[in-house]
Design an enzyme around this catalytic site. Structure first.
Site, PDB file in Angstrom:
ATOM      1  N   HIS A  47      28.551  10.727  32.366  1.00 24.99           N
ATOM      2  CA  HIS A  47      29.085   9.698  31.431  1.00 24.99           C
ATOM      3  C   HIS A  47      28.944   8.307  32.105  1.00 24.99           C
ATOM      4  O   HIS A  47      28.443   7.067  31.808  1.00 24.99           O
ATOM      5  CB  HIS A  47      30.594   9.929  31.196  1.00 24.99           C
ATOM      6  CG  HIS A  47      31.380   8.712  30.612  1.00 24.99           C
ATOM      7  ND1 HIS A  47      31.756   8.762  29.378  1.00 24.99           N
ATOM      8  CD2 HIS A  47      31.976   7.591  31.121  1.00 24.99           C
ATOM      9  CE1 HIS A  47      32.483   7.613  29.216  1.00 24.99           C
ATOM     10  NE2 HIS A  47      32.594   6.890  30.106  1.00 24.99           N
ATOM     11  N   GLU A  48      29.166   8.157  33.660  1.00 20.77           N
ATOM     12  CA  GLU A  48      29.292   7.227  34.375  1.00 20.77           C
ATOM     13  C   GLU A  48      27.764   6.554  34.574  1.00 20.77           C
ATOM     14  O   GLU A  48      27.340   5.605  34.579  1.00 20.77           O
ATOM     15  CB  GLU A  48      29.856   7.094  35.446  1.00 20.77           C
ATOM     16  CG  GLU A  48      31.354   7.507  35.506  1.00 20.77           C
ATOM     17  CD  GLU A  48      32.085   6.531  34.539  1.00 20.77           C
ATOM     18  OE1 GLU A  48      31.620   5.305  34.434  1.00 20.77           O
ATOM     19  OE2 GLU A  48      33.272   6.958  33.943  1.00 20.77           O
ATOM     20  N   ASP A  85      29.664   9.118  26.322  1.00 23.66           N
ATOM     21  CA  ASP A  85      30.048  10.279  26.197  1.00 23.66           C
ATOM     22  C   ASP A  85      28.999  11.223  25.608  1.00 23.66           C
ATOM     23  O   ASP A  85      28.533  12.264  26.257  1.00 23.66           O
ATOM     24  CB  ASP A  85      30.954  10.299  25.080  1.00 23.66           C
ATOM     25  CG  ASP A  85      32.493   9.806  25.463  1.00 23.66           C
ATOM     26  OD1 ASP A  85      32.701   9.888  26.995  1.00 23.66           O
ATOM     27  OD2 ASP A  85      33.141   9.270  24.645  1.00 23.66           O
ATOM     28  N   HIS A 115      26.368   4.933  31.602  1.00 19.55           N
ATOM     29  CA  HIS A 115      26.778   3.609  31.392  1.00 19.55           C
ATOM     30  C   HIS A 115      25.647   2.571  31.941  1.00 19.55           C
ATOM     31  O   HIS A 115      25.671   1.600  31.467  1.00 19.55           O
ATOM     32  CB  HIS A 115      28.026   3.374  32.075  1.00 19.55           C
ATOM     33  CG  HIS A 115      29.271   3.583  31.239  1.00 19.55           C
ATOM     34  ND1 HIS A 115      29.426   2.942  29.798  1.00 19.55           N
ATOM     35  CD2 HIS A 115      30.574   4.459  31.262  1.00 19.55           C
ATOM     36  CE1 HIS A 115      30.501   3.567  29.498  1.00 19.55           C
ATOM     37  NE2 HIS A 115      31.204   4.132  30.281  1.00 19.55           N
TER      38      HIS A 115
END
Length: 683
Positions: free
Chosen positions: A520-521, A585, A524
Site C-alpha cells: 500500500h505504501e 489498496d 502511494h
C-alpha cells in the site's frame, strides 16, 4: 472531531501524502486468538457474494462499537492494546519523582501526572487561560489584531490560517515557509456550505455549543450568543473561500511560490513583515501560498470585520483548542458537540486514556522511547525489512513488464522505486526536547508549552538542510505512511503486531497483513498524486503524455467503482477524495500477493483450518479492514476521510483481481468478480 495535536501533526496531514488509516483508539482481543480464526468468519455468506462479510462477519457480530468509541476495528483493537501497555509505562514514570529534571522520565511522568490531576483541573477551571484571554481583550486596532494572530500561531493554532516550515515541493532539499488555509472549528468547509437539513442542524448545534462555552467564561447569555454568531459568520466566510478536500489533494493546485513582496501586494491589509516578526520567522525568502484566494478573502475580512468580532473569534480558538484540558464542565461540553453530535459517541473515554493521548500528541517521541525499550523486538524489524525488499523486487519486475508504460517512463519509475527510503520501528535519533518545560502544574499550560516548543522546532528548520531522519508518527502509532517529499515509507513499531504482523504466523498471513500494508505504501509513490513526485521528492512531471493518459484511464476505473458504492442511506463514497488510498489498496494487495507467490515457489504448503495459502492471504487482508462504525461517524468520514470504509477496502480491490477469484474458485458473474471491461489493473 476537532483537531488539537501539536503543529508537527498538522504538517503531517499536508505533507505526509497518504497514511494507511485514520485511527480511533481501542480495546485488545485475546492474545491467544489464531492468525485466521474461523470464529471470525461468517460461513453463511459466500466468498463470491460478499467477501468482507464472509471473512469478518463473526467478528463484526461479536464486537459492537464500545460506548466510548465512534468506530471499532482491527486498527482500533491494536491501538487500545498498545495503550494498555503504555498505561503501565506512564504510571511508572509518574511515580518516579526522583528522575533528573529534563530527563525523558521526568517529562513523560510529569505530563501524565498533570493530565491525571482532576482535582486541580476542577479548582482551576478556565483560570489558566486568563493570560491569553486578557491579551485578546486588550486588542484595540488591526495592528494589535495581527500581533495576536501571530502569537496564536506560535501556540499551534491555525487561526485564521496556518504557517509552518516544510520542504519546497519543487526543490525538496530546501525548507521554506508555507501558508495554508485554516481557521475552521468544524471538521471541514462542507459543514458550513452544505444546505441539507442535517448540515443546518449541525451548524445550529455548533453555534449553541459556542454560546454555552462563552457563557462558561463569564457574561450573560445575550452577549455569549452574539459572540457565537460573530464567530460563525467569520468561519463561514473562511469556509466559502476554502478549497475542498478533493481540490487540496492536487499538489500543483496548492503550490504558488511567491516572494514576500508579492504576497504583500496580494494582501495589503495583512502586514506580513509584522506577522513574521510576531511569529519569530527571520526567513525573508520566497514562500509557498497554498491557497491564494483564501488569503485574499482573509485580507478583505481583516479590513471589513469589526475588531470586536475578531476578538470573539480568537477567544473561541483559544477556548476550543484548550477545552479538553480544563475542568469537567468544559471537557463535557466539548465532548457533547465534537464527539456526541459529530461522531455519535455516547461515552467519554476514561481519564487515563485521554491523558495518554495528550502525552503522545505533546511529547510523542519521549513516550515512544519508553515504549520501544519495553516492547519492540529487533527481529521484527529484520523480518519486515526482508518483506519490504521482497515487495520491491515484485514491483520492480512488474514495472519492467508493463505493457502500457513506455521505456522512458519505466526508467524514471524504476529510479524512484530504488530510491525509496524505508523506516521501521522508531527513529534512529530521538527528538531532543531540551528547553521544553513540563511540570505537574495545570495541564493546559503544559500543552501550550509543548505546542510552542514544536512550533519553534519547526520554524528553526528554515535555512537548514532537510532532516530526512525525522519521523511524522510516534513509535506506538498503529499506522504507516508514505512521504512524497522524502520519497520514504515508514512503519512505526505500533503496527508491527498481530493482525498486521505475527512472528508465529505462516507467510500467507504476514504477506496478506503487513505485506499488503507495505505494498500500500509503496504504491502511494505511484498513486494519482504520488506519481507526480520524482525519486528525490520533487514535484515534477516525469511521465510521457501517452503514459500519463494510459495511467489515468486505468485509475479512473477505480474512481468509478468507489463512486458507485453506497455506504449509508443514499450516501456514496467520494471516488475523487478516496482515489489515492483506493489505488494504494489495489496495488498493495496485488503486489503483496505476487511477492507471496514468489516466496512460496516450488514449495508444497498444506492447508490450515481448511484454507490454502492463497485463501489465507486474502482472509488476512480482509481482516485488516473489519470494523463497526456509528452512523454519525460514517457520515463524518464520508465528508473528511480520504480512506474508504472497510467493506470497500476489502471488496473493492479484490473484485478486480483474477488471483482472488481463482483462490476461491469464483466464476464470472459472481458479485465479487467484476466483468473484464470494468476491472482496474495498473501494477
Amino acid at each position: 472531531m476537532p483537531d488539537r495535536p501539536v503543529l508537527h501533526a498538522r504538517i503531517r496531514r499536508l505533507f505526509v501524502a497518504a497514511t494507511l488509516f485514520v485511527l480511533a483508539a481501542s480495546q485488545p482481543e485475546s492474545a491467544a486468538s489464531k492468525p485466521i480464526d474461523p470464529l471470525n468468519l461468517d460461513p453463511s455468506v459466500s466468498p463470491g457474494l460478499d467477501f468482507y462479510r464472509f471473512a469478518n462477519g463473526g467478528w463484526i457480530d461479536r464486537n459492537p462499537v464500545p460506548a466510548d468509541e465512534s468506530r471499532w476495528g482491527s486498527f482500533a483493537v491494536l491501538a487500545k492494546s498498545n495503550q494498555d501497555l503504555l498505561r503501565s509505562v506512564l504510571e511508572e514514570a509518574a511515580r518516579t519523582r526522583s528522575a533528573p529534571h529534563g530527563s525523558t522520565i521526568q517529562r513523560v511522568g510529569d505530563l501524565y501526572a498533570s493530565a491525571m490531576d482532576s482535582v486541580r483541573a476542577e479548582i482551576d477551571g478556565a483560570r489558566p487561560l486568563a493570560g491569553e484571554l486578557k491579551s485578546i481583550a486588550r486588542i484595540s486596532d488591526r495592528d494589535q489584531l495581527l500581533d495576536a494572530i501571530a502569537h496564536l500561531q506560535t501556540l499551534g493554532l491555525r487561526a485564521p490560517f496556518g504557517v509552518f516550515a516544510a520542504p519546497d515541493a519543487k526543490q525538496s532539499t530546501d525548507v521554506i515557509v508555507q501558508v495554508f488555509q485554516g481557521g475552521l472549528g468544524m471538521p471541514d468547509r462542507d459543514y458550513y456550505t452544505k444546505t441539507d437539513p442535517a448540515s443546518q442542524k449541525l451548524r445550529d448545534q455548533y453555534v449553541a455549543h459556542m454560546g454555552r462555552m462563552f457563557r462558561m467564561l463569564g457574561g450573560d447569555s445575550t452577549a455569549a450568543a452574539a459572540q457565537a454568531a460573530a464567530v460563525m459568520k467569520i468561519e463561514t466566510e473562511l469556509a466559502n473561500a476554502s478549497l475542498t478536500r478533493v481540490q487540496r489533494r492536487d499538489q500543483e493546485a496548492n503550490y504558488h511560490k511567491m516572494t514576500l513582496d508579492s504576497l504583500a501586494s496580494l494582501t495589503p491589509n495583512l502586514s506580513w513583515i509584522r506577522l513574521y516578526e510576531g511569529m519569530g520567522i527571520a526567513d525573508r525568502r520566497a514562500l509557498n501560498v497554498g491557497q491564494p484566494e483564501f488569503v485574499k478573502q482573509l485580507d478583505r475580512m481583516i479590513a471589513s470585520v469589526p475588531i470586536e468580532d475578531w476578538k470573539s473569534y480568537l477567544r473561541w480558538n483559544v477556548l476550543r483548542s484548550s477545552a479538553e484540558y480544563l475542568s469537567s464542565a468544559f471537557v463535557n461540553e466539548n465532548f457533547d458537540f465534537f464527539q456526541r453530535a459529530l461522531s455519535g459517541t455516547s461515552e467519554m473515554r476514561p481519564r487515563w486514556r485521554r491523558a495518554l493521548l495528550t502525552v503522545d500528541r505533546s511529547i510523542g517521541e519521549a513516550l515512544g522511547e519508553l515504549y520501544v525499550a519495553r516492547t519492540f523486538k529487533p527481529e521484527a524489524k529484520l523480518r519486515v525489512e526482508a518483506m519490504v525488499e521482497s515487495l520491491r523486487v515484485e514491483l520492480r519486475e512488474r514495472i519492467q513488464t508493463l505493457d502500457w508504460m513506455g521505456p522512458q517512463t519505466k526508467q524514471q519509475a524504476l529510479a524512484k522505486l530504488e530510491a525509496f527510503a524505508v523506516k521501521i520501528g522508531y527513529p534512529a535519533q530521538w527528538r531532543d526536547y531540551s528547553g521544553l518545560e513540563i511540570d505537574r502544574g495545570p495541564l493546559v499550560l503544559n500543552v501550550m508549552r509543548a505546542q510552542q516548543f514544536e512550533y519553534r522546532r519547526n520554524i528553526a528548520k528554515l535555512g537548514r538542510p532537510v532532516d530526512r531522519k525525522e519521523w511524522s508518527m510516534t513509535p506506538p502509532t498503529v499506522n504507516a505512511y508514505y512521504n512524497s517529499r522524502f520519497n520514504e515509507i515508514v512503519f512505526p513499531a505500533g503496527i508491527l503486531q498481530p493482525p498486521f504482523f505475527d512472528a508465529e504466523a505462516d507467510d500467507a498471513v504476514n504477506y496478506g497483513g503487513i505485506g499488503s500494508v507495505i505494498g500500500h505504501e509503496l504504491t502511494h509513490g505511484f498513486d494519482d498524486q504520488g506519481r507526480k513526485s520524482d525519486a528525490v521528492g520533487n514535484l515534477r512531471d516525469w511521465w510521457t503524455p501517452e503514459d500519463a493518459k494510459r495511467y489515468e484511464e486505468r485509475s479512473s476505473k477505480v474512481e468509478r467503482q468507489a463512486s458507485r458504492f453506497v455506504v449509508i442511506d443514499t450516501l456514496k463514497i467520494n471516488g475523487k477524495l478516496t482515489l489515492g488510498e483506493n489505488l494504494a489498496d489495489l496495488g498493495g494487495v496485488s503486489i503483496a500477493y505476487g511477492a507471496l507467490q514468489r516466496s512460496l515457489a516450488n514449495k508444497r504448503m498444506p492447508k490450515i483450518d481448511g484454507f490454502t495459502p492463497a485463501q489465507r492471504f486474502f482472509l488476512a487482508y480482509a481482516q485488516l479492514w473489519r470494523q463497526n462504525v456509528r452512523d454519525a461517524q460514517a457520515k463524518l468520514l464520508l465528508n473528511t476521510d480520504p480512506h474508504a470504509p472497510g467493506v470497500f477496502r476489502t471488496n473493492g480491490p479484490l473484485s478486480n483481481l483474477p488471483e482472488f477469484a481463482d483462490a476461491f474458485g469464483l466464476e464470472a458473474g459472481a458479485p465479487m468478480v467484476l466483468p473484464e471491461a470494468e476491472r482496474a489493473r495498473i501494477w
